[in-house]
Design an enzyme around this catalytic site. Structure first.
Site, PDB file in Angstrom:
ATOM      1  N   GLU A  11     -41.788  -6.519 -34.119  1.00 36.25           N
ATOM      2  CA  GLU A  11     -42.283  -7.057 -35.397  1.00 36.25           C
ATOM      3  C   GLU A  11     -43.762  -7.446 -35.339  1.00 36.25           C
ATOM      4  O   GLU A  11     -44.370  -7.702 -36.374  1.00 36.25           O
ATOM      5  CB  GLU A  11     -41.478  -8.309 -35.787  1.00 36.25           C
ATOM      6  CG  GLU A  11     -40.062  -8.031 -36.273  1.00 36.25           C
ATOM      7  CD  GLU A  11     -39.049  -7.999 -35.148  1.00 36.25           C
ATOM      8  OE1 GLU A  11     -39.441  -7.743 -33.985  1.00 36.25           O
ATOM      9  OE2 GLU A  11     -37.854  -8.214 -35.422  1.00 36.25           O
TER      10      GLU A  11
ATOM     11  N   THR B 155     -35.887  -2.568 -34.159  1.00 35.91           N
ATOM     12  CA  THR B 155     -35.632  -3.562 -33.112  1.00 35.91           C
ATOM     13  C   THR B 155     -34.231  -3.310 -32.578  1.00 35.91           C
ATOM     14  O   THR B 155     -33.388  -2.759 -33.282  1.00 35.91           O
ATOM     15  CB  THR B 155     -35.697  -4.993 -33.662  1.00 35.91           C
ATOM     16  OG1 THR B 155     -34.679  -5.124 -34.643  1.00 35.91           O
ATOM     17  CG2 THR B 155     -37.039  -5.301 -34.277  1.00 35.91           C
TER      18      THR B 155
HETATM   19  P1  ADP Z   1     -35.678  -6.104 -28.815  1.00 39.37           P
HETATM   20  O1  ADP Z   1     -35.791  -6.143 -27.323  1.00 39.37           O
HETATM   21  O2  ADP Z   1     -34.672  -7.082 -29.384  1.00 39.37           O
HETATM   22  O3  ADP Z   1     -35.733  -4.771 -29.433  1.00 39.37           O
HETATM   23  P2  ADP Z   1     -38.377  -6.717 -28.903  1.00 39.37           P
HETATM   24  O4  ADP Z   1     -38.646  -5.766 -27.840  1.00 39.37           O
HETATM   25  O5  ADP Z   1     -39.221  -6.728 -30.101  1.00 39.37           O
HETATM   26  O6  ADP Z   1     -36.960  -6.645 -29.425  1.00 39.37           O
HETATM   27  O7  ADP Z   1     -38.262  -8.131 -28.211  1.00 39.37           O
HETATM   28  C1  ADP Z   1     -38.939  -9.255 -28.617  1.00 39.37           C
HETATM   29  C2  ADP Z   1     -38.459 -10.447 -27.853  1.00 39.37           C
HETATM   30  O8  ADP Z   1     -38.564 -10.247 -26.440  1.00 39.37           O
HETATM   31  C3  ADP Z   1     -39.278 -11.679 -28.120  1.00 39.37           C
HETATM   32  O9  ADP Z   1     -38.921 -12.297 -29.328  1.00 39.37           O
HETATM   33  C4  ADP Z   1     -38.967 -12.522 -26.893  1.00 39.37           C
HETATM   34  O10 ADP Z   1     -37.754 -13.216 -27.012  1.00 39.37           O
HETATM   35  C5  ADP Z   1     -38.812 -11.492 -25.800  1.00 39.37           C
HETATM   36  N1  ADP Z   1     -40.058 -11.405 -25.032  1.00 39.37           N
HETATM   37  C6  ADP Z   1     -41.059 -10.539 -25.174  1.00 39.37           C
HETATM   38  N2  ADP Z   1     -42.038 -10.755 -24.281  1.00 39.37           N
HETATM   39  C7  ADP Z   1     -41.646 -11.810 -23.531  1.00 39.37           C
HETATM   40  C8  ADP Z   1     -42.217 -12.531 -22.431  1.00 39.37           C
HETATM   41  N3  ADP Z   1     -43.381 -12.218 -21.895  1.00 39.37           N
HETATM   42  N4  ADP Z   1     -41.500 -13.569 -21.945  1.00 39.37           N
HETATM   43  C9  ADP Z   1     -40.303 -13.920 -22.455  1.00 39.37           C
HETATM   44  N5  ADP Z   1     -39.718 -13.271 -23.473  1.00 39.37           N
HETATM   45  C10 ADP Z   1     -40.373 -12.238 -24.016  1.00 39.37           C
END
Ligand code: ADP
Length: 543
Positions: A333, A188
């Site tokens: 995750e 992540t």
């Molecule tokens: P990172 O960007 O921190 O590596 P992820 O790609 O796994 O981690 O991001 C997950 C997070 O992205 C979610 O917990 C949420 O906050 C945000 N997220 C994902 N999809 C959406 C969506 N459709 N609308 C709003 N927030 C989103």
């Protein structure tokens, strides 16, 4: 007392996907815009052969064994696809590293994953040259190209991918082993603390692919031409690197070029029907389509996720280009499918306004995943679409713990994982994300949804991107401010924006200030980097 069922116990293996696609959809194409430039095309049958050659070369030439990690710094291409199957198919672990991260993060992630070999695209050779002295486990580097394009490099122990696999045998019976074995590793972004590794298994990957391939989820079939713009190093191209072979659907890989022109061209020439990306990619595509008058007529649906999809984007896609937007909420995750905003007969029967309101949310769960939304006391919030709570998830494709124990125990006693997102849940089972817990703005003790204000602001025709963050305020503790990147042409004024928002949100939600920037700070996964915005503007309301 139960009695044992009398059915076969085959292990769920990732290799079964490519084997199936090669056997029953052997002539279906995989098309790639290569890093070298030209478009490359071959079939699932060719891809499986080359994945087998790769697996044989890994074992025979490099002594790669089950459990060994093989890292990649690579775009979405046919060669990366071969690594997905050649590496995991052997029982070794494909570690996809996001090349858009900072040097220190790349170095940290490669070392933490303890990858023995690193497979890199041509563009990332300079990064690897810079970082090679910091790598603790990497024994050699394989450059994903042919002999003619091999660069001059200061790296030691370098191989050329095409040469590496050329003389290896394409005969291999994919081994069968415990489906709980690790298959791939993805970190992540670590917006707080160090990045953390999510270690997928063969079982979790196959069950996730089955879950996402349900027609009520992504709505895909063998008739689709799928172009994952969401990269392979981000949630395995949102699972599509596995789902497409499971369906036998044609794949189109955009390689390194994600600008509007390159994407439009591939959609048009390859007849792409389904795509997926974070919102920022589509903002670039729209700009190109508007400048040139070009179309994306074959495209019927696109999945958008990773951050909230502005309503204006959904409407523009449908009204101007006839493309239906499917919003996805997910995380590294959750493999990444969490919820998806597909409709149901019940929602279809609602009046248009209400229906659109619901379908613009982050979506509902599909069979296979469970969710719960709880308040500060640990009670489930009512399903009224208004009350906020923390979102927890549970299921066979949700992380149980991070790689090498980072972050300690993740789950509660009943096996639920806290997502860190704050949501409402409505009577139809759709969640709406209000904020990430760490981005919530609390003003005078009341919550303000940054996402709602951002979505409205990008509905203004002169606005391209909008970020809302809470900053210190002497009276209210925190107040929202709005940071905008204007669309080309005459930029809007602060007053114009505020009067546009007036009446659409509660008075006390109105941003105290509006700032304009030339470049919006983005994370390596294309989301607005709120941490940077908060830091830059932290004192702007102090006096
Ligand atoms: P990172 O960007 O921190 O590596 P992820 O790609 O796994 O981690 O991001 C997950 C997070 O992205 C979610 O917990 C949420 O906050 C945000 N997220 C994902 N999809 C959406 C969506 N459709 N609308 C709003 N927030 C989103």
């Amino acid at each position: 007392m139960t009695i044992p069922g009398l059915m076969q116990q085959n292990e769920l293996m990732i290799s079964s996907l490519i084997r199936y696609a090669a056997e029953y959809h052997g002539t279906t194409e995989i098309v790639t815009r290569t890093v070298e430039g030209p478009v490359h095309r071959y079939t699932y049958a060719d891809a499986e052969k080359r994945a087998k050659k790769l697996a044989n070369a890994l074992m025979g030439k490099l002594g790669v064994k089950s459990g060994d990690r093989i890292a990649t710094l690579a775009w979405t291409t046919h060669r990366h696809f071969e690594l997905f199957y050649g590496v995991s198919g052997l029982g070794s672990v494909l570690h996809t590293v996001n090349p858009r991260l900072f040097d220190e993060q790349i170095s940290y992630i490669v070392n933490h994953g303890q990858g023995r070999y690193l497979f890199v695209d041509l563009d990332f050779v300079p990064v690897v040259e810079r970082l090679a002295p910091t790598f603790s486990h990497v024994e050699g580097v394989v450059i994903l190209t042919d002999r003619d394009h091999m660069p001059e490099t200061t790296l030691k122990n370098v191989l050329c991918y095409e040469e590496f696999i050329a003389d290896a045998s394409d005969e291999l019976d994919w081994p069968e082993f415990d489906e709980r074995s690790a298959s791939s590793l993805c970190y992540t972004s670590g917006t707080t603390g160090n990045p953390k590794g999510v270690l997928y298994s063969h079982r979790s990957t196959i069950i996730h692919a089955l879950g996402a391939a349900q027609n009520s989820a992504f709505g895909l079939s063998v008739y689709d031409v799928i172009m994952p713009i969401a990269p392979m190093y981000h949630g395995n191209a949102w699972g599509l690197a596995y789902i497409a072979p499971m369906l036998g659907a044609k794949l189109v890989f955009p390689g390194p070029k994600m600008d509007g022109e390159s994407i439009q061209k591939l959609i048009e020439t390859e007849g792409v029907t389904f795509s997926c990306a974070v919102p920022t990619v589509f903002t670039m595509l729209f700009q190109y389509l508007e400048e040139t008058g070009k179309r994306v007529d074959s495209l019927s649906r696109t999945m958008i996720g990773g951050s909230a999809v502005p309503r204006a984007m959904t409407e523009k896609f449908l009204d101007s280009y006839g493309v239906k937007v499917l919003q996805l909420w997910g995380m590294t995750e959750t493999s990444p499918l969490g919820t998806v905003a597909s409709s149901t007969p019940e929602v279809d029967r609602l009046p248009a306004d209400e229906r659109e309101q619901i379908l613009s949310k982050q979506g509902r769960v599909q069979y296979g995943l469970e969710i719960k939304v709880i308040d500060e006391q640990g009670n489930q919030v009512p399903r009224d679409g208004v009350t906020y709570g923390d979102l927890w998830v549970r299921g066979p494709w949700v992380v149980a713990e991070y790689f090498r124990g980072d972050g300690g125990e993740l789950l509660d006693d009943d096996g639920w994982f806290p997502t860190g997102d704050v949501v409402t849940l409505d009577r139809y089972g759709y969640i709406k994300i209000t904020d990430r817990a760490k981005d919530v703005i609390k003003s005078g003790g009341e919550w303000i949804s940054s996402i709602d204000i951002e979505n409205l602001a990008v509905g203004h025709p002169k606005v391209l991107q909008a970020g809302v963050v809470g900053v210190y305020h002497p009276k209210w503790e925190e107040r929202p401010i709005l940071i905008l990147r204007a669309a080309p042409g005459t930029p809007p004024t602060e007053e114009e924006i505020l009067s546009f928002l007036d009446g659409k949100i509660a008075k006390w939600w109105m941003p105290d200030r509006v700032f304009f920037v030339d470049e919006m700070p983005l994370t390596a996964t294309g989301k607005i980097k709120k941490i940077t915005l908060r830091e830059t503007y932290k004192d702007c309301l102090r006096d």
